[in-house]
Write an enzyme that holds these catalytic residues in place. Structure first.
Site, PDB file in Angstrom:
ATOM      1  CG  ASP A   1       7.288   7.824   1.167  1.00  0.00           C
ATOM      2  OD1 ASP A   1       6.818   8.470   2.109  1.00  0.00           O
ATOM      3  OD2 ASP A   1       7.112   6.612   1.017  1.00  0.00           O
TER       4      ASP A   1
ATOM      5  CD  GLU B   1      -0.710   9.157   8.580  1.00  0.00           C
ATOM      6  OE1 GLU B   1      -0.963   8.053   9.066  1.00  0.00           O
ATOM      7  OE2 GLU B   1       0.047   9.324   7.614  1.00  0.00           O
TER       8      GLU B   1
ATOM      9  CE  LYS C   1       0.092   9.813   3.948  1.00  0.00           C
ATOM     10  NZ  LYS C   1       1.579   9.789   4.002  1.00  0.00           N
TER      11      LYS C   1
ATOM     12  CB  THR D   1      -2.830   7.252   3.845  1.00  0.00           C
ATOM     13  OG1 THR D   1      -1.638   6.495   3.638  1.00  0.00           O
ATOM     14  CG2 THR D   1      -3.264   7.177   5.301  1.00  0.00           C
TER      15      THR D   1
ATOM     16  CG  PHE E   1       0.152   1.901   1.039  1.00  0.00           C
ATOM     17  CD1 PHE E   1      -0.455   3.108   0.732  1.00  0.00           C
ATOM     18  CD2 PHE E   1       0.914   1.830   2.194  1.00  0.00           C
ATOM     19  CE1 PHE E   1      -0.303   4.228   1.546  1.00  0.00           C
ATOM     20  CE2 PHE E   1       1.071   2.945   3.019  1.00  0.00           C
ATOM     21  CZ  PHE E   1       0.476   4.138   2.693  1.00  0.00           C
TER      22      PHE E   1
END
Length: 316
Positions: free
Chosen positions: A26, A98, A134, A158, A180
């Site tokens: 990440d 993303e 994403k 996501t 998450f």
């Protein structure tokens, strides 16, 4: 899929985790990623914004400013694909890129942007099979992912905070979802006035376990990638998940720990029947979950703010 059985492994906890779970970095920092040898890398505007402030990556900003991006993309988005191109040289499998979070409620615009990102990667010499697009897990985003997956464009959904979001993604046939953990736990700590949860009681851990059990019980091929960890106990409690995306600080903690016989992901089947949500049922389920509603909206705003900050930097 990784073996969920608990085990004791020689070496450090990071190496033991790798035997059970695909580890994703990440981070947008290439040198950090090289140090921890993850299989995949995931990026977002926040990570690229941090990395863009590093003098080692100034050449990518210069390249983005000098280039003419593929039609439909901005210079900031070219910067994202340039970072992605470099990351594909560091990790052997997927790099996630993303879509602008400001498109999270526009299905058609999300589809167009995803296609443009894939075209830009092709222009940079990166094959589509190395990239995950994403997308925020709104109803509009999930519908866009369904179209893209049918075209052979793999998606990473996501900002997953609820089983309803995951259910809709599974039915859409997406490649991967990212629930998450830490942000769920943060919300519950504040709401309940709690400072700490034992791993087995942690709301973020339990949410991922529930989503994972539902996916495996009902035979969905979508992979579950746990994300947004706050501490190593959350990671160890979810050992055996398909994937985990972990920050460099926590990767370092794990590398410094002895391997342990962590209980890992529960193998209990889901008690939730398989359902196919329509728009009304999805909206109602999300509305009924205050945490998921708040954290999804907050996450979209945060990514959008960082996208705008990148635009401001590139314009300056």
């Amino acid at each position: 899929m990784a073996d969920n059985a608990a085990r004791t492994t020689s070496g450090n906890a990071l190496e033991a985790l790798r035997e059970r779970t695909i580890v994703v970095a990440d981070s947008g920092d290439f040198e950090t990623i090289r140090a921890y040898r993850p299989t995949d890398a995931t990026t977002n505007p926040s990570l690229v914004l941090q990395a863009a402030g590093d003098a080692r990556y100034r050449h990518l900003i210069d390249e983005a400013m000098a280039a003419t991006p593929t039609a439909g993309l901005t210079r900031v988005e070219r910067l994202m694909t340039l970072f992605g191109r470099e990351l594909t040289q560091v990790v052997p499998r997927y790099v996630s890129t993303e879509v602008d979070a400001r498109l999270s409620f526009d299905t058609d615009a999300t589809i167009r942007k995803a296609r443009a990102l894939i075209a830009d990667y092709a222009a940079l010499g990166v094959s589509a099979d190395r990239i995950l697009i994403k997308i925020a897990s709104t109803w509009a985003g999930i519908r866009a992912a369904s179209v893209l997956e049918a075209e052979g464009i793999a998606c990473n959904m996501t900002l997953i905070f609820s089983l309803a979001q995951a259910q809709a993604c599974f039915e859409a046939g997406v490649t991967l979802i990212s629930p998450f953990v830490g942000r769920i736990t943060d919300w519950h700590k504040k709401a309940e006035g709690v400072d700490h949860y034992a791993p087995q009681d942690d709301p973020g851990v339990r949410s991922v376990q529930r989503i994972n059990a539902y996916a495996k019980t009902h035979g969905y091929p979508t992979q579950v990638m746990a994300a947004s960890f706050r501490n190593r106990d959350q990671i160890l409690a979810l050992a055996g998940a398909d994937l985990m995306t972990i920050s460099p600080a926590l990767l370092e903690e794990l590398r410094g720990m002895d391997a342990a016989n962590a209980p890992g992901m529960s193998t209990q089947p889901s008690e939730v029947a398989r359902v196919m949500l329509d728009r009304a049922a999805f909206d109602w389920a999300l509305n009924a979950d205050a945490m998921a509603t708040e954290k999804l909206a907050e996450g979209i705003r945060r990514f959008a703010d960082d996208q705008a900050a990148l635009e401001s930097r590139m314009a300056g």
